[in-house]
Design an enzyme around this catalytic site. Structure first.
Site, PDB file in Angstrom:
ATOM      1  N   ASP A  29       0.814  -1.215   0.000  1.00 36.79           N
ATOM      2  CA  ASP A  29       0.000   0.000   0.000  1.00 36.79           C
ATOM      3  C   ASP A  29       0.843   1.258   0.000  1.00 36.79           C
ATOM      4  O   ASP A  29       2.061   1.223   0.181  1.00 36.79           O
ATOM      5  CB  ASP A  29      -0.884   0.016   1.251  1.00 36.79           C
ATOM      6  CG  ASP A  29      -2.292  -0.452   0.940  1.00 36.79           C
ATOM      7  OD1 ASP A  29      -2.606  -0.683  -0.239  1.00 36.79           O
ATOM      8  OD2 ASP A  29      -3.082  -0.587   1.887  1.00 36.79           O
ATOM      9  N   TYR A  78       7.723  -9.804   6.644  1.00 34.38           N
ATOM     10  CA  TYR A  78       7.457  -8.404   6.964  1.00 34.38           C
ATOM     11  C   TYR A  78       8.319  -7.968   8.139  1.00 34.38           C
ATOM     12  O   TYR A  78       8.581  -8.747   9.048  1.00 34.38           O
ATOM     13  CB  TYR A  78       6.007  -8.223   7.406  1.00 34.38           C
ATOM     14  CG  TYR A  78       4.994  -8.085   6.321  1.00 34.38           C
ATOM     15  CD1 TYR A  78       4.983  -6.994   5.479  1.00 34.38           C
ATOM     16  CD2 TYR A  78       4.011  -9.060   6.156  1.00 34.38           C
ATOM     17  CE1 TYR A  78       4.026  -6.866   4.503  1.00 34.38           C
ATOM     18  CE2 TYR A  78       3.049  -8.940   5.183  1.00 34.38           C
ATOM     19  CZ  TYR A  78       3.053  -7.840   4.347  1.00 34.38           C
ATOM     20  OH  TYR A  78       2.105  -7.713   3.378  1.00 34.38           O
TER      21      TYR A  78
END
Length: 510
Positions: free
Chosen positions: A135, A246
């Site tokens: 994003d 992540y």
């Protein structure tokens, strides 16, 4: 251009002396503009833009001609890239205009400018795939993109069919390319010692294009090609990925990190994460079980600012899954929720988490997800042999290329940090630091429903509220099956109708 202006321009140009007899510093603004327009009209026809890698020096004066991509061999490669998410409107290129450029848009433009892909064929024409979608604001240290590019070698595959994204209906790997934080995996972006750098392939003494050098000369400093790898024609950077990693960085000030670690450890294993993501009915997703391989919190090695990081590795991730996980961990660290709230949110049906006494939470309570800035898609892991990362580097004026570029960016950011620290010291002369409310386990503060609290959201962002409602007591969203059905009979049906109309129009007007 209006006729009066054309007339004035003609008169101005006729009255001008030649450049050799004229001092430009004495010209008026209007005369300078007219002179520029005259010179542009005298320019030679445009020539093909090229990189120094592709055209010999004596070709610069050759006349312009059409570049035919079909005349060159192509091969499929993978690119490992890093980018600063705060400078872009996300990874994926968008149909509509965006406030900031996208990473894919910048990368595709660079590939087209270097004549490595055909801009007219678009992303579909080169079989473009990415490992995971990030994003706006989210960075990457090891994103992987696979595509077909122009090759300098003759013995590579010269044709291809666009990759069809057909994966088995596996509940663990389904929907790994969500609109936000797709799949991330594990790998070492920062460690050059771990990077395999074999010699560039040669055939009859000819080397392959230096893909990393070519693209890094065109791309902005906030996007860097770390390495490239030859891959098989059927390789998919998305579906061949074994795991994704992540990293979420945060300041531990005001947080009980030990409680956050206890809560994070509950995430490891196969669980239903419907309460740790955003439900997107347009995806029609019905399976929310994902396997987390690693979830631990530790100090950032070498950090001078006492930063901590959550390392989260899994085979696949849901839409906004990492940011929802961090939001809950921040509540735990602040002392507003116990670590056990994580297990309760994973208990979507009786006995799902092996404890029949847990409440059943089959729909997500309303809560705000964590900020995007500290999130990074750190790495993507593949089967050994699927990719063999290699790179080229150059030395200019005694300075190493890519490594020196990133080292310079780090030094500059550290300078900004130092300046901000001095500003804070200057403010401390006149202002006192606010009293810390969190973590409640240390401060002993008891929320009274009247005193405002800055509930942490990461990235130095906070949610200010006086009344804190425990997660399990909050209003809950609708079940994903209800949301899916409403979308299917509403927006989905209208979309399908528009699609049928277009297809019928094409068939009737071949």
């Amino acid at each position: 251009m209006s006729s009066p202006f054309r007339l004035q321009l003609t008169k101005t140009l006729r009255g001008m002396a030649t450049p050799q007899a004229t001092h430009y510093e004495n010209w008026s603004k209007e005369d300078l503009i007219a002179r520029i327009l005259q010179l542009e009209g005298e320019k030679e026809p445009p020539r093909v833009a090229s990189t120094s890698m592709d055209l010999p020096r004596n070709s610069i004066n050759k006349p312009w001609r059409t570049f035919r991509f079909s005349s060159y061999p192509r091969r499929k490669i993978a690119l490992k890239i890093c980018y600063s998410g705060w400078a872009y409107n996300g990874l994926a290129i968008q149909m509509d205009a965006t406030p900031l450029p996208t990473v894919e848009g910048m990368l595709f433009d660079a590939l087209a400018k270097a004549r490595l892909v055909d801009p007219d064929a678009g992303m579909e024409g080169c079989g473009w795939e990415r490992c995971g979608r990030t994003d706006r604001g989210v960075s990457a240290g090891g994103q992987v993109v696979s595509l077909w590019v122009r090759s300098a070698l003759e013995n590579v595959t010269t044709h291809h069919s666009p990759v069809v994204n057909s994966s088995p209906e596996d509940p663990i790997t389904e929907a790994t390319d969500w609109d936000a934080f797709p799949n991330l995996d594990d790998g070492d972006f920062g460690s050059l010692d771990d990077m395999d750098i074999p010699a560039r392939p040669k055939v009859f003494g000819k080397s392959e294009h230096s893909y990393t050098l070519i693209l890094n000369r065109i791309l902005p400093p906030t996007i860097r090609i770390l390495a490239w790898s030859p891959v098989a024609p059927e390789f998919s950077s998305r579906f061949a990925c074994l795991s994704r990693h992540y990293k979420y960085f945060f300041d531990p000030n005001g947080l009980d990190v030990s409680l956050m670690s206890d809560a994070a450890s509950i995430l490891v294993g196969l669980h239903d994460f419907r309460n740790f993501c955003k439900i997107d009915p347009s995806k029609q997703l019905t399976q929310y079980r994902r396997r987390i391989l690693r979830a631990d919190i530790s100090p950032v090695p070498g950090s001078t600012s006492n930063m901590y990081v959550l390392d989260l590795i899994g085979s696949a991730f849901l839409y906004h899954m990492v940011r929802h996980i961090m939001a809950v961990l921040f509540l735990v660290g602040a002392g507003l929720e116990p670590p056990g709230v994580v297990r309760a949110l994973l208990n979507v049906e009786v006995g799902a988490e092996g404890d029949p006494s847990l409440p059943v939470i089959d729909t997500r309570p309303e809560y705000q997800m964590a900020d995007a800035l500290p999130l990074m898609l750190y790495a993507c892991h593949y089967t050994p042999g699927d990719v063999e990362w290699q790179t080229e580097d150059e030395v200019t004026d005694g300075l190493a290329g890519l490594y020196h570029q990133l080292q310079t960016l780090l030094a500059r950011s550290q300078m900004y940090s130092t300046l901000n620290s001095v500003f804070l010291d200057a403010a401390a002369v006149h202002h006192s630091a606010p009293t810390s409310q969190f973590p409640l386990t240390v401060t002993g503060f008891v929320p009274d429903g009247k005193t405002p609290m800055n509930v942490p959201l990461g990235g130095a962002e906070f949610h200010r509220t006086a009344k804190f409602v425990p997660l399990l007591q909050r209003t809950r969203g609708e079940h994903f099956e209800v949301a899916n059905e409403r979308w299917r009979t509403g927006k989905g049906a209208r979309r399908d109708e528009r699609r049928r109309t277009v297809e019928d129009s094409i068939e009737s007007n071949p």
